[in-house]
Design an enzyme around this catalytic site. Structure first.
Site, short mmCIF file in Angstrom:
data_model
loop_
_atom_site.label_atom_id
_atom_site.label_comp_id
_atom_site.label_asym_id
_atom_site.label_seq_id
_atom_site.Cartn_x
_atom_site.Cartn_y
_atom_site.Cartn_z
N ASP A 166 0.87 -1.18 0.00
CA ASP A 166 0.00 0.00 0.00
C ASP A 166 0.91 1.24 0.00
O ASP A 166 2.13 1.14 0.17
CB ASP A 166 -0.84 -0.07 1.29
N GLU A 171 2.78 5.15 -3.83
CA GLU A 171 2.81 6.18 -4.89
C GLU A 171 4.15 6.88 -4.97
O GLU A 171 4.52 7.23 -6.10
CB GLU A 171 1.67 7.19 -4.65
N ASP A 215 -9.29 4.30 -1.60
CA ASP A 215 -10.21 4.65 -0.50
C ASP A 215 -11.51 5.27 -1.02
O ASP A 215 -11.69 6.48 -1.02
CB ASP A 215 -9.52 5.62 0.45
C1 NOJ Z 1 -4.57 3.33 2.83
C2 NOJ Z 1 -5.27 2.27 2.09
O1 NOJ Z 1 -5.85 2.78 0.91
C3 NOJ Z 1 -6.32 1.62 2.97
O2 NOJ Z 1 -6.95 0.60 2.28
C4 NOJ Z 1 -5.67 1.11 4.23
O3 NOJ Z 1 -6.65 0.57 5.07
C5 NOJ Z 1 -4.93 2.23 4.94
N1 NOJ Z 1 -3.97 2.79 4.06
C6 NOJ Z 1 -4.24 1.77 6.23
O4 NOJ Z 1 -3.22 0.90 5.96
#
Ligand code: NOJ
Length: 959
Positions: free
Chosen positions: A541, A544, A618
């Site tokens: 995650d 970017e 998200d």
């Molecule tokens: C951002 C991610 O997009 C999300 O899915 C995740 O729960 C959070 N980071 C925490 O790790």
């Protein structure tokens, strides 16, 4: 001592307001000020101004770029020469050009800058950044397809001032290279489909020294050339302005698709304002966009600069291979025909303008003519989707966070109690010890091994989050090693870059460095990542990379990576470098371990499909966000990265039961099917939902599991020829103009399954658009829909997702419900047959062990099922390898237990048996057949019970 006083009225009112505020979900909105608009991005603004100037001047405008005729040479499929740019002060800038004509039929155009190639420039601020234009994007992205065509030839017919090349299949393609001003037209069968620099917007901002002078002494506006400040960060821009831009026109094309990632419609919108259009270009600059908005050209987490242009029966495309921040303007212009030319249609041209901050112009042109051709050729270049492990296409249960190892075990047990299948449970951030990756919180996860062993009992897996920011902490072995081995990203002064992310002060592993890959691999070994077992996989995650205190929520552009490349040059490919490292690490976890890695990524670039799955980040638990997932997932598919999904249920907020169950009914059609939720949301595992919605959700998940054989076959198809796993209407019916913009229904590969999930509240039917005049059958009750070029209303009560099967298909299923996909391995198959107008049908099935790479040595089953002349047959379409025989032996007991044939001839009512002939069997056998008559409007069907033919065998069933 505290005294209790009567609360004044205003205080009571305030509490009431606060209470109501807590009950209503806060409406979220993206913080626009955190992300640049084109106007705030110097190079975008300059190139738009350049375009405006060209358009204001109209026919007086002439692009100042000429191909020097004396420099042109053509040899072995490559045309080379020098483009000369003449500046306002009559300076001549040399820009070497190569145009390679590839065996695949693609053409590649590269433009660089002579001075920069020679390193003949001076850096400002004493910067040690690389002097060249970044030319290594291909190192991360391109894996094949670069063989130059031996048959490409110079066209002797070229007019003066032009150099023409004939190339492509049967020499049907022609590139017409115009010398002055420089431009290229690409023709297929004598018609022009793609034009470069047709509008004269080619722009290579050449290197020049900064001359200190007063503003009014300069002929040009230099305000954005040397320094730019955004979000409190000043970009030192040691090489000054250096953008590259080019216009690409698709004459006669009114739809363009692709260039993810944006939360927008499938058919891309115009970007120069006007009703229903965007004001800003589509932006590609991988960013962690908190609370992203819909119907927007704003950048998101990933970038694939592949665009398909489509018109009736023709698809062409371009791939802009540049890893820097990129903006794409789209303008459509429609020319109405002369009113006297009866029957002529108006003609729309789509004009695109590609603008990147740095790097070279490196562009591939594809001439189709079908969407499949583009997928195939693009896939040859950037690689096809990896064939995932079987478990990876089952259902994934995630939330931020499962809080203890006991919690995980309890969730696992509850799924079994409520008989809901799932394959993978996920651990977000909080499983770690103080956000230090490769560790476990000793208090909440004291027994990670025991937890994984429990999951393994039902062949389930665990995925854990590993991000690229490393907590800057003493006594944390990962941080210490990162620093001592010099593997971190540096700031512009060559010191380790320090930024803010989940763990607080952090450093970033620089995966542009090969040594970082080797080191990253050591971290994933079982003895280093203690407590991890073989059924643990990885979620990358924030790659970017997301930096909470950085400009555009990421790193400063003048940060330095391995090779002294500025972050500016490599930003969009950054996430992919981490994925490559993790993929390699997963392969090397244990000597001799030969299982396919599974990695989920948020950031991506072209090529990420080879090593990972992606999700759309998200999103929010709203109906609009549910609807937006369809075009987003479809767009990823046509951009060559089909292993895509969205957080089922919505990440932010709490979905109500109706929204949640509709989301599951939609999510089962995402190639990557995972529920996820923010840490502040209420628990929403399917078994917690009250009836009847719990059953709706369970039924949806079971439907996904029933169709896993068809899904796995679709993944296989994608892995060998790049086709999307779920496909939009235009892709299936490239001739049907009415379907081109449709993006709320989808097809599951070539199975014939057409789905239109319900994505609106209180909606109990769906208007499904059908292009052709085959019969379509309701998946559940075989209601017949027929009629080309129109919408058909399909009932969709809350428990039902509208699915039709086109006539002419054979769909493989497994109908026995199990707890996980692994437990279905030896289950028998059901084949569902729908007939086309010629009473024929076809389908395929691909099966392998779903886990190892043995399929590369022939350990798989690949069959084509045919129904023709009342005979159903199974034919081998696989290629044998050293492991084929052994694999077939293990599968010998797996059979077809049922055949359902929809809409059989009425005379079959009297039929009681069918004849079954399996290769190698001495005598033919029979199986029973039952005819089920249905009321008018619904097709009757027959069921053949237990033909018991082997799934890996050649056989015939005669009806
Ligand atoms: C951002 C991610 O997009 C999300 O899915 C995740 O729960 C959070 N980071 C925490 O790790």
């Amino acid at each position: 001592m505290a005294r209790s006083l009567p609360a004044p009225r205003w205080a009571m009112l305030l509490s009431l307001v606060l209470l109501i505020g807590c009950m209503v979900a806060p409406s979220l909105a993206v913080k626009h000020k955190d992300f640049k608009t084109c106007e705030q991005s110097g190079f975008c603004k300059r190139n738009r101004a350049f375009a405006d100037n060209a358009s204001t001047q109209g026919s007086l405008w002439s692009s100042p770029y000429e191909l020097d005729p004396a420099s042109i040479h053509f040899k072995d499929g490559i045309l080379a020469g020098d483009i000369v740019k003449t500046t306002a002060t009559n300076e001549k800038v040399q820009l070497p050009l190569t145009v390679s004509f590839l065996e695949s039929g693609a053409a590649r155009i590269v433009v660089d800058e002579e001075k920069r190639l020679r390193g003949d420039i001076e850096m400002r601020h004493g910067s040690s950044a690389n002097k060249k234009r970044y030319d290594e994007t291909e190192k991360w992205v391109i894996v094949g397809g670069l063989e130059v065509s031996k048959s490409a030839t110079l066209d002797a017919q070229s007019e003066t001032g032009f150099t023409n090349i004939l190339y492509g299949p049967d020499g049907k393609f022609r590139a017409i290279v115009r010398h002055a001003p420089f431009g290229i037209e690409f023709q297929r069968d004598g018609q022009t489909h793609v034009q470069l620099n047709h509008q004269g917007l080619l722009n290579v901002e050449h290197w020049r020294p900064k001359v200190d002078r007063k503003d009014d002494e300069s002929a040009e506006d230099e305000s954005t050339w040397w320094e730019e400040t955004f979000g409190g960060n000043t970009d030192s821009k040691p090489r000054g302005p250096e953008s590259v831009a080019l216009d690409v026109t698709f004459p006669g094309y009114s739809h363009v698709f692709g260039i993810p990632e944006h939360a927008d419609s499938l058919s891309l919108k115009e970007t120069r304002g006007g009703s229903g259009n965007h004001e800003d270009p589509y932006r590609l600059y991988n960013s962690d966009v908190f609370e992203y908005e819909l119907q927007s050209p704003m950048t998101l987490y990933g970038a694939i600069p592949l665009m398909q242009a489509h018109r009736k029966n023709s698809t062409v495309g371009i791939f802009w291979l540049n890893a820097a921040e990129t903006w794409i303007d789209i303008v459509k212009s429609t020319v109405s025909p002369n009113p006297l030319s009866l029957g002529a249609h108006s003609k729309t041209d789509t004009k695109t303008h590609w603008i990147s901050e740095s790097g070279r112009i490196d562009l591939f042109v594809f001439l189709g003519p079908s969407p499949n051709d583009i997928s195939k050729t693009y896939g040859e270049l950037t690689g096809y989707t990896q064939l995932p492990q079987q478990f990876a296409i089952g259902y994934h249960q995630c939330r931020w966070n499962y809080v203890t190892d006991e919690d995980v075990k309890e969730v696992n047990a509850k799924f079994d109690k409520y008989q809901i299948p799932y394959d993978v449970i996920w651990l977000d951030l909080e499983y770690t010890d103080d956000r230090k990756y490769f560790t476990w919180d000793p208090l909440t996860f004291p027994d990670p091994k025991g937890m994984q062993q429990k999951l393994d009992e039902t062949e389930r897996k665990l995925v854990v989050l590993i991000d690229p920011h490393i907590k800057n902490a003493d006594k944390y072995f990962v941080s210490e090693e990162l620093r001592s081995k010099n593997l971190a990203v540096l700031n512009k002064d060559g010191e380790i870059y320090d930024g803010w992310c989940w763990p607080g002060s952090s450093n970033w592993v620089d995966c542009f460095n090969p040594a970082a890959h080797a080191w990253w691999a050591t971290l994933h070994k079982f003895d280093k990542f203690k407590g991890s077992l073989q059924n643990l996989f990885i979620w990358n995650d924030m790659n970017e990379p997301s930096v909470f205190n950085g400009p555009d929520m990421t790193m400063p552009k003048d940060n330095l990576h391995y090779g002294n490349w500025e972050h500016r040059d490599v930003h969009n490919v950054n996430g992919l470098t981490l994925l490559n490292a993790t993929y390699k690490a997963m392969l090397e976890r244990k000597k001799g371990e030969v299982r396919r890695p599974f990695i989920l990524t948020r950031s991506y670039y072209a090529g990420a499909q080879r090593v990972s799955a992606m999700w759309t980040g998200d999103n929010q638990a709203t109906w609009d966000h549910l609807g937006a997932t369809l075009p987003m997932v479809l767009t990823n598919g046509i951009a060559g990265f089909p292993f895509a999904g969205a957080d089922v249920g919505g990440f932010f907020h709490n979905p109500d039961k109706e929204l949640l169950s509709r989301w599951y009914q939609t999510g089962i059609w995402y190639p990557f099917f995972r529920a996820h939720a923010h840490i502040d949301t209420r628990r929403r595992e399917p078994y917690l939902i009250s009836e009847p919605h719990r059953s709706y959700i369970a039924q949806a998940i079971r439907l996904r599991y029933q169709l896993l054989p068809a899904w796995y076959t679709a993944f296989h198809e994608a892995s060998v020829n790049g086709t999307p796993i779920v496909r939009p209407q235009y892709y299936m019916f490239p001739e049907d103009e009415q379907g081109f913009a449709i993006d709320d229904q989808l097809y599951l590969a070539s199975t014939g399954l057409l789905v239109k999930p319900v994505v609106q509240e209180n909606t109990y039917s769906a208007d499904v658009y059908i292009s052709d005049d085959e019969k379509y059958y309701d998946y559940f009750d075989f209601t017949v829909y027929q009629g080309a070029g129109k919408r058909h209303t399909v009932p969709a009560p809350e428990e039902k997702v509208p699915i039709l099967i086109q006539g002419g298909h054979i769909i493989p299923r497994k109908d026995r419900p199990r707890r996980s996909s692994g437990l279905m391995r030896w289950d028998p198959y059901t084949l569902v047959i729908t007939l086309n107008k010629n009473s024929e049908a076809e389908g395929t099935l691909y099966v392998d062990d779903g886990e190892t790479f043995d399929y590369e040595r022939g350990a798989y089953i690949h069959r084509r099922f045919n129904y023709r002349g009342s005979v159903l047959s199974s034919e081998d379409i696989g290629v044998k390898g050293p492991k084929t025989a052994e694999y077939l032996k293990t599968m010998a007991g797996v059979t077809v237990e049922r055949v359902v044939l929809v809409d059989p001839p009425a005379e079959w009512k009297a039929k009681k048996t069918v004849t079954v002939i399996e290769d190698g069997a001495k005598v033919a056998s029979t199986a029973s057949l039952e005819y089920y008559e249905q009321e008018a409007g619904k097709a009757s069907y027959v069921v053949v019970k237990k033909p018991s033919v082997g799934i890996g065998k050649t056989w015939r069933i005669e009806f």
